[in-house]
Design a protein around this motif. Structure first.
Motif, PDB file in Angstrom:
ATOM      1  N   VAL A 113      -0.009   7.419 -29.157  1.00  0.00           N
ATOM      2  CA  VAL A 113       0.972   6.823 -28.258  1.00  0.00           C
ATOM      3  C   VAL A 113       0.518   7.076 -26.826  1.00  0.00           C
ATOM      4  CG1 VAL A 113       3.356   6.882 -27.453  1.00  0.00           C
ATOM      5  CG2 VAL A 113       2.849   7.141 -29.892  1.00  0.00           C
ATOM      6  N   ILE A 114       0.417   6.016 -26.051  1.00  0.00           N
ATOM      7  CA  ILE A 114       0.109   6.128 -24.625  1.00  0.00           C
ATOM      8  C   ILE A 114       1.445   6.020 -23.906  1.00  0.00           C
ATOM      9  CG2 ILE A 114      -1.123   5.122 -22.671  1.00  0.00           C
ATOM     10  CD1 ILE A 114      -3.110   3.954 -24.761  1.00  0.00           C
ATOM     11  N   PRO A 115       1.890   7.111 -23.244  1.00  0.00           N
ATOM     12  CA  PRO A 115       3.225   7.108 -22.628  1.00  0.00           C
ATOM     13  C   PRO A 115       3.316   6.222 -21.389  1.00  0.00           C
ATOM     14  CG  PRO A 115       2.064   9.140 -22.116  1.00  0.00           C
ATOM     15  CD  PRO A 115       1.183   8.358 -23.053  1.00  0.00           C
ATOM     16  N   ASN A 116       4.557   6.006 -20.919  1.00  0.00           N
ATOM     17  CA  ASN A 116       4.783   5.276 -19.670  1.00  0.00           C
ATOM     18  C   ASN A 116       4.029   5.965 -18.548  1.00  0.00           C
ATOM     19  OD1 ASN A 116       6.645   3.734 -21.045  1.00  0.00           O
ATOM     20  ND2 ASN A 116       8.400   4.816 -20.244  1.00  0.00           N
ATOM     21  N   TYR A 117       3.500   5.193 -17.615  1.00  0.00           N
ATOM     22  CA  TYR A 117       2.888   5.771 -16.418  1.00  0.00           C
ATOM     23  C   TYR A 117       2.884   4.742 -15.305  1.00  0.00           C
ATOM     24  CZ  TYR A 117      -1.456   3.282 -17.633  1.00  0.00           C
ATOM     25  OH  TYR A 117      -2.398   2.327 -17.931  1.00  0.00           O
ATOM     26  N   LYS A 118       2.727   5.249 -14.090  1.00  0.00           N
ATOM     27  CA  LYS A 118       2.706   4.396 -12.904  1.00  0.00           C
ATOM     28  C   LYS A 118       1.333   4.489 -12.245  1.00  0.00           C
ATOM     29  CE  LYS A 118       7.570   5.181 -11.933  1.00  0.00           C
ATOM     30  NZ  LYS A 118       8.531   5.746 -10.987  1.00  0.00           N
ATOM     31  N   THR A 119       0.906   3.387 -11.654  1.00  0.00           N
ATOM     32  CA  THR A 119      -0.318   3.362 -10.869  1.00  0.00           C
ATOM     33  C   THR A 119      -0.024   2.626  -9.562  1.00  0.00           C
ATOM     34  OG1 THR A 119      -1.078   1.295 -11.857  1.00  0.00           O
ATOM     35  CG2 THR A 119      -1.843   3.319 -12.883  1.00  0.00           C
ATOM     36  N   VAL A 120      -0.977   2.671  -8.661  1.00  0.00           N
ATOM     37  CA  VAL A 120      -0.835   1.960  -7.391  1.00  0.00           C
ATOM     38  C   VAL A 120      -1.878   0.847  -7.356  1.00  0.00           C
ATOM     39  CG1 VAL A 120      -0.989   2.128  -4.882  1.00  0.00           C
ATOM     40  CG2 VAL A 120       0.010   3.993  -6.194  1.00  0.00           C
ATOM     41  N   LYS A 121      -1.435  -0.339  -7.041  1.00  0.00           N
ATOM     42  CA  LYS A 121      -2.325  -1.488  -6.886  1.00  0.00           C
ATOM     43  C   LYS A 121      -2.402  -1.834  -5.410  1.00  0.00           C
ATOM     44  CE  LYS A 121      -3.034  -2.877 -11.210  1.00  0.00           C
ATOM     45  NZ  LYS A 121      -4.268  -3.300 -11.785  1.00  0.00           N
ATOM     46  N   PHE A 122      -3.564  -2.295  -4.989  1.00  0.00           N
ATOM     47  CA  PHE A 122      -3.737  -2.748  -3.616  1.00  0.00           C
ATOM     48  C   PHE A 122      -4.067  -4.226  -3.640  1.00  0.00           C
ATOM     49  CE2 PHE A 122      -6.511  -3.600   0.087  1.00  0.00           C
ATOM     50  CZ  PHE A 122      -5.588  -3.349   1.079  1.00  0.00           C
ATOM     51  N   HIS A 123      -3.292  -5.006  -2.911  1.00  0.00           N
ATOM     52  CA  HIS A 123      -3.531  -6.437  -2.785  1.00  0.00           C
ATOM     53  C   HIS A 123      -4.019  -6.694  -1.366  1.00  0.00           C
ATOM     54  CE1 HIS A 123      -1.510  -7.182  -6.600  1.00  0.00           C
ATOM     55  NE2 HIS A 123      -0.578  -6.329  -6.193  1.00  0.00           N
ATOM     56  N   VAL A 124      -5.206  -7.214  -1.230  1.00  0.00           N
ATOM     57  CA  VAL A 124      -5.836  -7.424   0.075  1.00  0.00           C
ATOM     58  C   VAL A 124      -5.136  -8.549   0.824  1.00  0.00           C
ATOM     59  CG1 VAL A 124      -7.987  -8.016   1.244  1.00  0.00           C
ATOM     60  CG2 VAL A 124      -8.041  -6.686  -0.853  1.00  0.00           C
ATOM     61  N   GLY A 125      -4.891  -8.333   2.118  1.00  0.00           N
ATOM     62  CA  GLY A 125      -4.301  -9.353   2.979  1.00  0.00           C
ATOM     63  C   GLY A 125      -5.356 -10.340   3.453  1.00  0.00           C
ATOM     64  N   GLU A 126      -4.917 -11.510   3.848  1.00  0.00           N
ATOM     65  CA  GLU A 126      -5.825 -12.579   4.265  1.00  0.00           C
ATOM     66  C   GLU A 126      -6.673 -12.198   5.481  1.00  0.00           C
ATOM     67  OE1 GLU A 126      -6.621 -15.612   2.932  1.00  0.00           O
ATOM     68  OE2 GLU A 126      -5.480 -14.906   1.201  1.00  0.00           O
ATOM     69  N   VAL A 127      -6.059 -11.600   6.486  1.00  0.00           N
ATOM     70  CA  VAL A 127      -6.797 -11.257   7.703  1.00  0.00           C
ATOM     71  C   VAL A 127      -7.915 -10.272   7.376  1.00  0.00           C
ATOM     72  CG1 VAL A 127      -6.625 -10.184   9.982  1.00  0.00           C
ATOM     73  CG2 VAL A 127      -4.816 -11.712   9.186  1.00  0.00           C
ATOM     74  N   PHE A 128      -7.610  -9.267   6.548  1.00  0.00           N
ATOM     75  CA  PHE A 128      -8.603  -8.270   6.164  1.00  0.00           C
ATOM     76  C   PHE A 128      -9.702  -8.908   5.327  1.00  0.00           C
ATOM     77  CE2 PHE A 128      -9.786  -4.507   3.429  1.00  0.00           C
ATOM     78  CZ  PHE A 128     -10.535  -3.878   4.398  1.00  0.00           C
ATOM     79  N   LYS A 129      -9.311  -9.746   4.370  1.00  0.00           N
ATOM     80  CA  LYS A 129     -10.290 -10.413   3.514  1.00  0.00           C
ATOM     81  C   LYS A 129     -11.212 -11.297   4.336  1.00  0.00           C
ATOM     82  CE  LYS A 129      -8.442 -12.623   0.113  1.00  0.00           C
ATOM     83  NZ  LYS A 129      -7.967 -13.557  -0.909  1.00  0.00           N
ATOM     84  N   ASP A 130     -10.624 -12.032   5.286  1.00  0.00           N
ATOM     85  CA  ASP A 130     -11.434 -12.913   6.140  1.00  0.00           C
ATOM     86  C   ASP A 130     -12.394 -12.125   7.020  1.00  0.00           C
ATOM     87  OD1 ASP A 130     -10.125 -15.064   5.015  1.00  0.00           O
ATOM     88  OD2 ASP A 130      -8.778 -15.374   6.720  1.00  0.00           O
TER      89      ASP A 130
END
Length: 92
Positions: free
Chosen positions: A71-88
């Motif tokens: 059994v793999i229990p519940n867990y939380k992680t952090v995701k990062f979504h890149v913004g347009e200005v930074f990506k550009d």
């Protein structure tokens, strides 16, 4: 890829700071970021990106060593979504 130590040296140089001051600011930023993500479920920096909490539900998996179900229990992680200005800015 740059290490934390080199990054702090770069901050100090670019910000005309002592390395100790840059390290203190970096640690303050990281601690505030961690607190804010945990307390508010995410942080949004317009143009740079978003840090969001992603929750994973409990599920069945397998032990890779012996193949037994586990059994793999519940867990939380952090995701990062890149913004347009930074990506550009990466493609300039």
């Amino acid at each position: 890829m740059i290490t934390k130590t080199k990054f702090i040296k770069e901050m100090a140089q670019r910000g005309n700071l002592k390395q100790v001051e840059a390290e203190r600011l970096f640690d303050l930023f990281l601690n505030t970021l961690k607190y804010s993500i945990k307390e508010y479920g995410g942080v949004k920096f317009r143009g740079f990106g978003n840090f969001v909490v992603k929750e994973h539900k409990e599920r069945m998996g397998r032990n890779p060593k012996n193949g037994n179900p586990a059994v793999i229990p519940n867990y939380k992680t952090v995701k990062f979504h890149v913004g347009e200005v930074f990506k550009d800015s990466l493609n300039d």
